[in-house]
Motif scaffolding. Sequence first.
Motif, PDB file in Angstrom:
ATOM      1  N   CYS A   4      44.790  30.706  30.030  1.00 46.93           N
ATOM      2  CA  CYS A   4      43.330  30.536  29.916  1.00 46.93           C
ATOM      3  C   CYS A   4      42.605  31.867  30.010  1.00 46.93           C
ATOM      4  N   ARG A   5      43.019  32.727  30.929  1.00 50.35           N
ATOM      5  CA  ARG A   5      42.312  33.992  31.123  1.00 50.35           C
ATOM      6  C   ARG A   5      42.653  35.032  30.059  1.00 50.35           C
ATOM      7  N   GLU A   6      43.921  35.215  29.772  1.00 52.50           N
ATOM      8  CA  GLU A   6      44.362  36.298  28.898  1.00 52.50           C
ATOM      9  C   GLU A   6      44.344  35.949  27.413  1.00 52.50           C
ATOM     10  N   ARG A   7      44.726  34.756  27.063  1.00 53.01           N
ATOM     11  CA  ARG A   7      44.829  34.374  25.651  1.00 53.01           C
ATOM     12  C   ARG A   7      43.575  33.703  25.112  1.00 53.01           C
ATOM     13  N   LEU A   8      42.956  32.851  25.945  1.00 50.76           N
ATOM     14  CA  LEU A   8      41.790  32.103  25.486  1.00 50.76           C
ATOM     15  C   LEU A   8      40.474  32.741  25.926  1.00 50.76           C
ATOM     16  N   ASN A   9      40.558  33.781  26.749  1.00 48.97           N
ATOM     17  CA  ASN A   9      39.375  34.457  27.296  1.00 48.97           C
ATOM     18  C   ASN A   9      38.430  33.484  28.000  1.00 48.97           C
ATOM     19  N   LYS A  10      39.002  32.532  28.712  1.00 52.15           N
ATOM     20  CA  LYS A  10      38.250  31.550  29.490  1.00 52.15           C
ATOM     21  C   LYS A  10      38.691  31.677  30.952  1.00 52.15           C
ATOM     22  N   ASN A  11      37.737  31.661  31.845  1.00 53.86           N
ATOM     23  CA  ASN A  11      38.049  31.730  33.263  1.00 53.86           C
ATOM     24  C   ASN A  11      37.726  30.380  33.900  1.00 53.86           C
ATOM     25  N   MET A  12      38.418  29.332  33.427  1.00 49.65           N
ATOM     26  CA  MET A  12      38.090  27.991  33.882  1.00 49.65           C
ATOM     27  C   MET A  12      39.120  27.398  34.827  1.00 49.65           C
ATOM     28  N   LEU A  13      40.239  28.080  35.058  1.00 53.16           N
ATOM     29  CA  LEU A  13      41.250  27.585  35.983  1.00 53.16           C
ATOM     30  C   LEU A  13      41.513  28.616  37.066  1.00 53.16           C
ATOM     31  N   GLY A  14      41.986  28.143  38.202  1.00 48.86           N
ATOM     32  CA  GLY A  14      42.359  29.026  39.296  1.00 48.86           C
ATOM     33  C   GLY A  14      43.123  28.238  40.346  1.00 48.86           C
ATOM     34  N   PHE A  15      43.724  28.947  41.292  1.00 45.59           N
ATOM     35  CA  PHE A  15      44.474  28.288  42.358  1.00 45.59           C
ATOM     36  C   PHE A  15      43.545  27.892  43.496  1.00 45.59           C
ATOM     37  N   VAL A  16      43.722  26.663  43.985  1.00 43.00           N
ATOM     38  CA  VAL A  16      43.008  26.167  45.153  1.00 43.00           C
ATOM     39  C   VAL A  16      44.019  25.415  46.006  1.00 43.00           C
ATOM     40  N   HIS A  17      43.953  25.597  47.300  1.00 44.14           N
ATOM     41  CA  HIS A  17      44.871  24.923  48.232  1.00 44.14           C
ATOM     42  C   HIS A  17      46.321  25.206  47.885  1.00 44.14           C
ATOM     43  N   ARG A  18      46.644  26.456  47.635  1.00 43.46           N
ATOM     44  CA  ARG A  18      47.989  26.853  47.257  1.00 43.46           C
ATOM     45  C   ARG A  18      48.852  27.048  48.509  1.00 43.46           C
ATOM     46  N   GLY A  19      50.018  26.456  48.536  1.00 36.14           N
ATOM     47  CA  GLY A  19      50.938  26.632  49.643  1.00 36.14           C
ATOM     48  C   GLY A  19      51.047  25.401  50.530  1.00 36.14           C
ATOM     49  N   VAL A  20      51.870  25.516  51.540  1.00 32.88           N
ATOM     50  CA  VAL A  20      52.168  24.368  52.407  1.00 32.88           C
ATOM     51  C   VAL A  20      51.065  24.157  53.431  1.00 32.88           C
ATOM     52  N   VAL A  21      50.589  25.215  54.065  1.00 32.90           N
ATOM     53  CA  VAL A  21      49.588  25.090  55.120  1.00 32.90           C
ATOM     54  C   VAL A  21      48.220  25.422  54.546  1.00 32.90           C
ATOM     55  N   THR A  22      47.575  24.430  53.958  1.00 35.42           N
ATOM     56  CA  THR A  22      46.274  24.669  53.341  1.00 35.42           C
ATOM     57  C   THR A  22      45.190  23.755  53.895  1.00 35.42           C
ATOM     58  N   GLY A  23      45.552  22.844  54.766  1.00 38.12           N
ATOM     59  CA  GLY A  23      44.555  21.998  55.386  1.00 38.12           C
ATOM     60  C   GLY A  23      44.211  20.732  54.636  1.00 38.12           C
ATOM     61  N   TRP A  24      45.014  20.324  53.669  1.00 36.29           N
ATOM     62  CA  TRP A  24      44.722  19.049  53.032  1.00 36.29           C
ATOM     63  C   TRP A  24      45.895  18.202  52.978  1.00 36.29           C
TER      64      TRP A  24
END
Length: 59
Positions: free
Chosen positions: A39-59
């Motif tokens: 999305c960022r490099e090929r489509l030049n869109k910044n519409m995705l990202g990491f949220v709550h990544r990993g084991v201890v994230t509080g959800w």
Amino acid sequence: MTDGCFRKIIREVEPDYSNPAFINDPKKCVLCGRCIWVCRERLNKNMLGFVHRGVVTGW
């Protein structure tokens, strides 16, 4: 025999079909970041990202 070193984490999140470009299914995601990179490099869109990544994230 042991159960292994890793805990199995079951996410009770339904797939998100709201975006016509792709289906977001958190149960199949391995947090590789390929979709974010495309999305960022090929489509030049910044519409995705990491949220709550990993084991201890509080959800």
